[in-house]
Design an enzyme around this catalytic site. Sequence first.
Site, PDB file in Angstrom:
ATOM      1  N   LYS A  29     -72.548  -4.920  57.989  1.00  0.00           N
ATOM      2  CA  LYS A  29     -72.254  -3.756  57.300  1.00  0.00           C
ATOM      3  C   LYS A  29     -73.055  -2.519  58.085  1.00  0.00           C
ATOM      4  O   LYS A  29     -74.162  -2.878  58.711  1.00  0.00           O
ATOM      5  CB  LYS A  29     -72.661  -3.871  56.026  1.00  0.00           C
ATOM      6  CG  LYS A  29     -71.820  -4.575  55.408  1.00  0.00           C
ATOM      7  CD  LYS A  29     -72.283  -5.084  53.712  1.00  0.00           C
ATOM      8  CE  LYS A  29     -71.466  -6.132  53.047  1.00  0.00           C
ATOM      9  NZ  LYS A  29     -71.799  -6.211  51.672  1.00  0.00           N
ATOM     10  N   ARG A 105     -71.155 -18.896  54.994  1.00  0.00           N
ATOM     11  CA  ARG A 105     -71.730 -18.498  53.610  1.00  0.00           C
ATOM     12  C   ARG A 105     -73.202 -19.132  53.347  1.00  0.00           C
ATOM     13  O   ARG A 105     -74.018 -18.133  52.708  1.00  0.00           O
ATOM     14  CB  ARG A 105     -70.677 -18.922  52.464  1.00  0.00           C
ATOM     15  CG  ARG A 105     -69.405 -18.451  52.512  1.00  0.00           C
ATOM     16  CD  ARG A 105     -69.233 -16.779  52.333  1.00  0.00           C
ATOM     17  NE  ARG A 105     -69.696 -16.702  50.908  1.00  0.00           N
ATOM     18  CZ  ARG A 105     -69.654 -15.515  50.448  1.00  0.00           C
ATOM     19  NH1 ARG A 105     -69.317 -14.561  51.035  1.00  0.00           N
ATOM     20  NH2 ARG A 105     -69.956 -15.398  49.031  1.00  0.00           N
ATOM     21  N   THR A 111     -75.348 -13.072  47.748  1.00  0.00           N
ATOM     22  CA  THR A 111     -74.873 -11.873  47.673  1.00  0.00           C
ATOM     23  C   THR A 111     -76.199 -10.934  47.240  1.00  0.00           C
ATOM     24  O   THR A 111     -76.455  -9.773  48.020  1.00  0.00           O
ATOM     25  CB  THR A 111     -73.739 -11.500  46.640  1.00  0.00           C
ATOM     26  OG1 THR A 111     -72.614 -12.508  47.277  1.00  0.00           O
ATOM     27  CG2 THR A 111     -73.185 -10.235  46.745  1.00  0.00           C
ATOM     28  N   ARG A 122     -79.614 -12.933  54.368  1.00  0.00           N
ATOM     29  CA  ARG A 122     -80.083 -12.080  53.407  1.00  0.00           C
ATOM     30  C   ARG A 122     -81.284 -12.050  52.967  1.00  0.00           C
ATOM     31  O   ARG A 122     -82.228 -11.433  52.486  1.00  0.00           O
ATOM     32  CB  ARG A 122     -79.065 -11.920  52.289  1.00  0.00           C
ATOM     33  CG  ARG A 122     -77.755 -11.349  52.515  1.00  0.00           C
ATOM     34  CD  ARG A 122     -76.672 -11.506  51.535  1.00  0.00           C
ATOM     35  NE  ARG A 122     -75.485 -10.902  51.811  1.00  0.00           N
ATOM     36  CZ  ARG A 122     -74.056 -11.006  51.328  1.00  0.00           C
ATOM     37  NH1 ARG A 122     -74.181 -12.283  50.747  1.00  0.00           N
ATOM     38  NH2 ARG A 122     -73.178 -10.646  51.852  1.00  0.00           N
ATOM     39  N   HIS A 135     -71.030  -8.998  55.457  1.00  0.00           N
ATOM     40  CA  HIS A 135     -69.745  -9.520  54.540  1.00  0.00           C
ATOM     41  C   HIS A 135     -69.339 -10.785  55.219  1.00  0.00           C
ATOM     42  O   HIS A 135     -69.266 -10.992  56.358  1.00  0.00           O
ATOM     43  CB  HIS A 135     -68.675  -8.633  54.540  1.00  0.00           C
ATOM     44  CG  HIS A 135     -67.397  -9.244  53.949  1.00  0.00           C
ATOM     45  ND1 HIS A 135     -67.230  -9.297  52.602  1.00  0.00           N
ATOM     46  CD2 HIS A 135     -66.300  -9.878  54.668  1.00  0.00           C
ATOM     47  CE1 HIS A 135     -66.178 -10.116  52.281  1.00  0.00           C
ATOM     48  NE2 HIS A 135     -65.335 -10.346  53.698  1.00  0.00           N
TER      49      HIS A 135
END
Length: 169
Positions: A29, A105, A111, A122, A135
Amino acid sequence: MICLVLTIFANLFPAACTGAHERTFLAVKPDGVQRRLVGEIVRRFERKGFKLVALKLVQASEELLREHYAELRERPFYGRLVKYMASGPVVAMVWQGLDVVRTSRALIGATNPADAPPGTIRGDFCIEVGKNLIHGSDSVESARREIALWFRADELLCWEDSAGHWLYE
């Protein structure tokens, strides 16, 4: 030409794109691009053993992003998400490998970065959910749809990975 035939075959017979030929869509992103984390993210997927089959730096249109995030249309953050994703360049990628959707993932993390363990992308690099760097497709079906949105069939490269025999039985 052979890759185009394989891509058409995969669309006609989705079960053919499982196993070591499964593909997923990832997008770094705008915050990840601005923070110069693209190389680090690519490195993690390469070291895992996945094969990069497409990559491009794009300024995504709001139209493309509205289609990409269509299932989130009714969510209160939808408008902000589309504007944020259109606010700067995005690195769109397609990766291939055994169970790549599920495994990517796990590499990415939850998220919400507060729920993402250290060692995930993350967990290591994000603070808040609105700026969570990357993403990743959440299912094989989503991956197929997202890849078709972001890439033409002739942009997906078929190449022989010399490390494949060291990764798969």
